[in-house]
Design a protein around this motif. Structure first.
Motif, PDB file in Angstrom:
ATOM      1  N   ILE A 168      -5.549 -15.240   7.589  1.00 13.59           N
ATOM      2  CA  ILE A 168      -5.893 -13.837   7.868  1.00 13.59           C
ATOM      3  C   ILE A 168      -6.660 -13.295   6.673  1.00 13.59           C
ATOM      4  O   ILE A 168      -6.190 -13.382   5.536  1.00 13.59           O
ATOM      5  CB  ILE A 168      -4.627 -13.005   8.133  1.00 13.59           C
ATOM      6  CG1 ILE A 168      -3.956 -13.457   9.447  1.00 13.59           C
ATOM      7  CG2 ILE A 168      -4.953 -11.513   8.193  1.00 13.59           C
ATOM      8  CD1 ILE A 168      -2.596 -12.828   9.684  1.00 13.59           C
TER       9      ILE A 168
ATOM     10  N   THR B 185      -8.295 -10.070   4.826  1.00 10.85           N
ATOM     11  CA  THR B 185      -8.287  -8.605   4.756  1.00 10.85           C
ATOM     12  C   THR B 185      -9.135  -8.061   3.607  1.00 10.85           C
ATOM     13  O   THR B 185      -9.370  -6.856   3.534  1.00 10.85           O
ATOM     14  CB  THR B 185      -6.847  -8.082   4.580  1.00 10.85           C
ATOM     15  OG1 THR B 185      -6.327  -8.574   3.336  1.00 10.85           O
ATOM     16  CG2 THR B 185      -5.948  -8.538   5.723  1.00 10.85           C
ATOM     17  N   ASN B 186      -9.589  -8.950   2.716  1.00  9.12           N
ATOM     18  CA  ASN B 186     -10.381  -8.519   1.562  1.00  9.12           C
ATOM     19  C   ASN B 186     -11.492  -9.550   1.320  1.00  9.12           C
ATOM     20  O   ASN B 186     -11.431 -10.356   0.389  1.00  9.12           O
ATOM     21  CB  ASN B 186      -9.485  -8.387   0.331  1.00  9.12           C
ATOM     22  CG  ASN B 186     -10.240  -7.856  -0.882  1.00  9.12           C
ATOM     23  OD1 ASN B 186     -11.280  -7.215  -0.748  1.00  9.12           O
ATOM     24  ND2 ASN B 186      -9.727  -8.138  -2.074  1.00  9.12           N
TER      25      ASN B 186
ATOM     26  N   SER C  47      -1.508 -15.306   5.150  1.00 11.64           N
ATOM     27  CA  SER C  47      -2.046 -13.942   5.220  1.00 11.64           C
ATOM     28  C   SER C  47      -2.452 -13.406   3.856  1.00 11.64           C
ATOM     29  O   SER C  47      -1.612 -13.257   2.961  1.00 11.64           O
ATOM     30  CB  SER C  47      -1.001 -13.008   5.853  1.00 11.64           C
ATOM     31  OG  SER C  47      -0.646 -13.467   7.143  1.00 11.64           O
TER      32      SER C  47
ATOM     33  N   LEU D 130      -9.459 -11.994  11.850  1.00 10.80           N
ATOM     34  CA  LEU D 130      -9.818 -10.664  11.383  1.00 10.80           C
ATOM     35  C   LEU D 130      -9.187  -9.622  12.294  1.00 10.80           C
ATOM     36  O   LEU D 130      -9.029  -9.841  13.498  1.00 10.80           O
ATOM     37  CB  LEU D 130     -11.339 -10.481  11.400  1.00 10.80           C
ATOM     38  CG  LEU D 130     -12.183 -11.603  10.797  1.00 10.80           C
ATOM     39  CD1 LEU D 130     -13.663 -11.249  10.894  1.00 10.80           C
ATOM     40  CD2 LEU D 130     -11.777 -11.882   9.362  1.00 10.80           C
ATOM     41  N   TYR D 131      -8.873  -8.463  11.713  1.00  7.60           N
ATOM     42  CA  TYR D 131      -8.294  -7.344  12.459  1.00  7.60           C
ATOM     43  C   TYR D 131      -9.270  -6.168  12.445  1.00  7.60           C
ATOM     44  O   TYR D 131      -9.811  -5.815  11.394  1.00  7.60           O
ATOM     45  CB  TYR D 131      -6.976  -6.898  11.831  1.00  7.60           C
ATOM     46  CG  TYR D 131      -5.805  -7.813  12.079  1.00  7.60           C
ATOM     47  CD1 TYR D 131      -4.892  -7.553  13.094  1.00  7.60           C
ATOM     48  CD2 TYR D 131      -5.608  -8.942  11.283  1.00  7.60           C
ATOM     49  CE1 TYR D 131      -3.803  -8.391  13.308  1.00  7.60           C
ATOM     50  CE2 TYR D 131      -4.532  -9.790  11.494  1.00  7.60           C
ATOM     51  CZ  TYR D 131      -3.634  -9.506  12.508  1.00  7.60           C
ATOM     52  OH  TYR D 131      -2.566 -10.342  12.721  1.00  7.60           O
TER      53      TYR D 131
ATOM     54  N   LEU E 177      -4.623  -4.196   7.336  1.00  8.70           N
ATOM     55  CA  LEU E 177      -5.341  -5.420   7.669  1.00  8.70           C
ATOM     56  C   LEU E 177      -6.776  -5.193   8.116  1.00  8.70           C
ATOM     57  O   LEU E 177      -7.607  -6.110   8.084  1.00  8.70           O
ATOM     58  CB  LEU E 177      -4.602  -6.165   8.801  1.00  8.70           C
ATOM     59  CG  LEU E 177      -3.128  -6.500   8.572  1.00  8.70           C
ATOM     60  CD1 LEU E 177      -2.541  -7.119   9.822  1.00  8.70           C
ATOM     61  CD2 LEU E 177      -2.960  -7.442   7.388  1.00  8.70           C
ATOM     62  N   ARG E 178      -7.104  -3.986   8.507  1.00 13.50           N
ATOM     63  CA  ARG E 178      -8.350  -3.683   9.196  1.00 13.50           C
ATOM     64  C   ARG E 178      -9.595  -3.941   8.333  1.00 13.50           C
ATOM     65  O   ARG E 178      -9.634  -3.603   7.153  1.00 13.50           O
ATOM     66  CB  ARG E 178      -8.328  -2.218   9.628  1.00 13.50           C
ATOM     67  CG  ARG E 178      -9.614  -1.715  10.246  1.00 13.50           C
ATOM     68  CD  ARG E 178      -9.545  -0.208  10.435  1.00 13.50           C
ATOM     69  NE  ARG E 178     -10.788   0.326  10.965  1.00 13.50           N
ATOM     70  CZ  ARG E 178     -11.050   1.625  11.081  1.00 13.50           C
ATOM     71  NH1 ARG E 178     -10.137   2.515  10.692  1.00 13.50           N
ATOM     72  NH2 ARG E 178     -12.196   2.031  11.583  1.00 13.50           N
ATOM     73  N   LEU E 179     -10.628  -4.521   8.960  1.00  9.54           N
ATOM     74  CA  LEU E 179     -11.933  -4.674   8.344  1.00  9.54           C
ATOM     75  C   LEU E 179     -12.943  -3.754   9.025  1.00  9.54           C
ATOM     76  O   LEU E 179     -12.855  -3.495  10.230  1.00  9.54           O
ATOM     77  CB  LEU E 179     -12.434  -6.119   8.455  1.00  9.54           C
ATOM     78  CG  LEU E 179     -11.631  -7.211   7.747  1.00  9.54           C
ATOM     79  CD1 LEU E 179     -12.360  -8.543   7.862  1.00  9.54           C
ATOM     80  CD2 LEU E 179     -11.383  -6.870   6.289  1.00  9.54           C
TER      81      LEU E 179
ATOM     82  N   LYS F  37      -4.661  -6.754   1.143  1.00  8.13           N
ATOM     83  CA  LYS F  37      -5.862  -5.990   0.806  1.00  8.13           C
ATOM     84  C   LYS F  37      -6.329  -6.139  -0.638  1.00  8.13           C
ATOM     85  O   LYS F  37      -7.526  -6.103  -0.913  1.00  8.13           O
ATOM     86  CB  LYS F  37      -5.633  -4.506   1.101  1.00  8.13           C
ATOM     87  CG  LYS F  37      -5.839  -4.117   2.557  1.00  8.13           C
ATOM     88  CD  LYS F  37      -7.302  -4.175   2.951  1.00  8.13           C
ATOM     89  CE  LYS F  37      -7.526  -3.638   4.359  1.00  8.13           C
ATOM     90  NZ  LYS F  37      -8.926  -3.836   4.801  1.00  8.13           N
TER      91      LYS F  37
END
Length: 510
Positions: free
Chosen positions: A150, A152-153, A118, A177-178, A184-186, A121
């Motif tokens: 995962i 996130t950035n 993972s 991706l979330y 975590l959100r994109l 950010k």
């Protein structure tokens, strides 16, 4: 013939066929022969399947192990924890490590897991994250394993320079991706950046699809009305929240002409969007999980706070029609795979589900603060076999397809997921049905490190008798007999399922 192991008198099941009576000959961890009455040289080990089903070892493609952060409750996490292979503060870790998780896997007939390295950010690279996750897994696994990453950035440096290294040097051909969870959100723009690079490199993009803004708005207004009981986790995320995000990311994938997998689908409306996309021949794949097939939202109503045990996202649904849609989606092919989404936190621990009691409105607590996720790695394969095959809801071939063959194909595990010459000898031998005594599950029977199972009390009509990985028995008659260091890291190829179509919505081309 020169075999190390011969399994005799089995009913062999693949995603397309059933053969009986049948023997399987194994040499150097690989299946080399299948057929009746295989001749074997003296000294070969033999196992009599007694006519019982033999299925490929389970491939669980959605498993969270040794993850030392909690992103689902709004905790800001800027950088990954660099562990150098040592579990930090083990007394306060509330999930499963590679040791306890993979021990649980083999006890339930799973022979390969794909877990998640993972990125956080503010991590400026993913190679460091992958390397550290390798250290956590090395010599700590009872079964074979691979990694997703995962993202996130997704900076230009990462998607342009490190994605190729991820594929070429580490054999990692999938990212997740979330669309929700603040840490975590994109945004859609970032999702397009990832898809653009993924298409060029043959990476499969997994997406957790829920509308984050709707969830935040609903949660805030529910709290104002003191509707914070664990059950209202589901109130904050009605099926339309999942359906809107699912449709949106399908549109993005169609724009980029790139394959995606929608993970842990829970509701009929989202499944319909996936089915419609597949009907248009888009490379859109779906995943659901046993919790959405066997449980309903009443499980979150138990007691004042007991329902916290069943909080996951997307939530377990209220309406049985959603549950029925999951079974229909498995049968008609909408769902390519069934995974566990094993992401547990202990219930009776202040850093686990009890976090939900720390900020008032007792005895119900606040669902917003309850870590999301359930244990399910050990129970996935037996649940689908007992509650699916033996109940007549799915065929033995469909069971093999969604629990083993398709996960292996989707994620490029070329030698996993089937019973055929040249494949790894990863097998599950079940009990002869006439010799198995049904039982109701208790958590004490399981091998994970978590203090509950959401499937407590469910009746099981069979369970793996033997789990075999690369020709070696690792679970036998209720006991884990394999060695912790036996599991190997698997470098994966590109997906073996259909990918880009070279069909475009405008004059733009990547």
């Amino acid at each position: 013939m020169d075999f190390d192991l011969v399994i005799r008198n089995g009913t062999v099941v693949t995603a397309s066929d059933i053969w009986e009576p049948c023997d399987i000959g194994i040499k150097d961890g690989t299946i080399v022969a299948i057929g009746p009455r295989l001749p074997a040289a003296p000294g070969a080990q033999e196992i009599d399947a007694e006519g019982a089903f033999i299925t490929p070892g389970g491939v669980d493609a959605h498993v969270h192990l040794s993850q030392f952060f909690e992103a689902t409750v709004g905790v800001d996490i800027d950088h990954s924890i660099i562990t150098n292979g040592v579990v930090p503060d083990p007394e306060n870790f509330v999930g499963d490590t590679f040791i306890t998780g993979t021990r649980s896997a083999v006890a339930g007939g799973t022979t390969t897991v794909i877990t998640f390295a993972s990125q956080m950010k503010k991590d400026e690279n993913i190679i460091t994250v992958i390397e550290d996750y390798h250290k956590l897994a090395k010599d700590q696994s009872y079964c074979d394993y691979a990694f997703h990453v995962i993202i996130t950035n997704p900076t230009p440096q990462i998607v342009e320079n490190e994605f190729p290294r991820m594929v070429d040097e580490y054999g990692i051909t999938s990212v997740k991706l979330y669309m929700t969870y603040k840490p975590l959100r994109l945004l859609d723009y970032q999702i397009l950046d990832v898809m653009y690079s993924a298409r060029k490199l043959g990476i499969t993009t997994m997406v957790h699809a829920e509308n984050a803004d709707v969830i935040d708005w609903m949660t805030q207004h529910l709290e104002q009305k003191l509707m914070t009981h664990p059950y209202h986790h589901g109130t904050s995320r009605p099926p339309i929240v999942e359906a809107e995000a699912t449709n949106r990311v399908i549109c993005l994938a169609e724009l980029m002409d790139t394959p995606i997998l929608l993970v842990h689908i829970s509701g009929g409306p989202a499944a319909t969007h996936i089915r419609n996309a597949q009907t248009r021949l888009l490379p859109i794949y779906g995943e659901t999980c046993p919790q959405y097939m066997f449980l309903l939202a009443d499980s979150m109503r138990k007691g004042d706070f007991e329902g916290a045990k069943c909080i996951c996202s997307p939530p377990i649904r209220e309406d049985k029609s959603d549950q029925d849609a999951m079974w229909a989606g498995v049968k008609n092919g909408t769902f390519t795979i069934v995974s566990s989404d094993h992401s547990p936190t202990k219930f009776n621990h202040p850093n686990g589900k009890q976090r939900g009691l720390k900020d008032g409105n007792l005895p119900y607590g606040k669902f917003r603060l309850i870590p999301n996720g359930l244990p399910g790695l050990e129970t996935r394969v037996p649940l689908l076999f007992s509650g699916g095959v033996l109940s007549g809801r799915i065929s033995p071939q469909k069971f093999v397809e969604v629990t083993s063959t398709n996960p292996a194909k989707l994620y490029g595990l070329k030698k996993k997921g089937s019973i055929a010459p040249g494949f790894d000898a990863d097998l599950v031998i079940w009990y002869p049905q006439t010799k198995f005594q049904s039982f109701k599950l208790t958590n004490e029977m399981l091998h994970h490190a978590v203090d509950y199972t959401p499937f407590e009390g469910i009746e099981f009509k069979n369970w793996p008798r033997y789990t075999i990985i690369r020709g070696k028995v690792v679970f036998s008659h209720g006991e884990v007999v394999g060695e912790m260091e036996y599991g190997q890291y698997i470098r994966r190829q590109k997906s073996l399922l259909p990918g880009p179509r070279d069909v475009w919505l405008s004059e733009w081309r990547p």
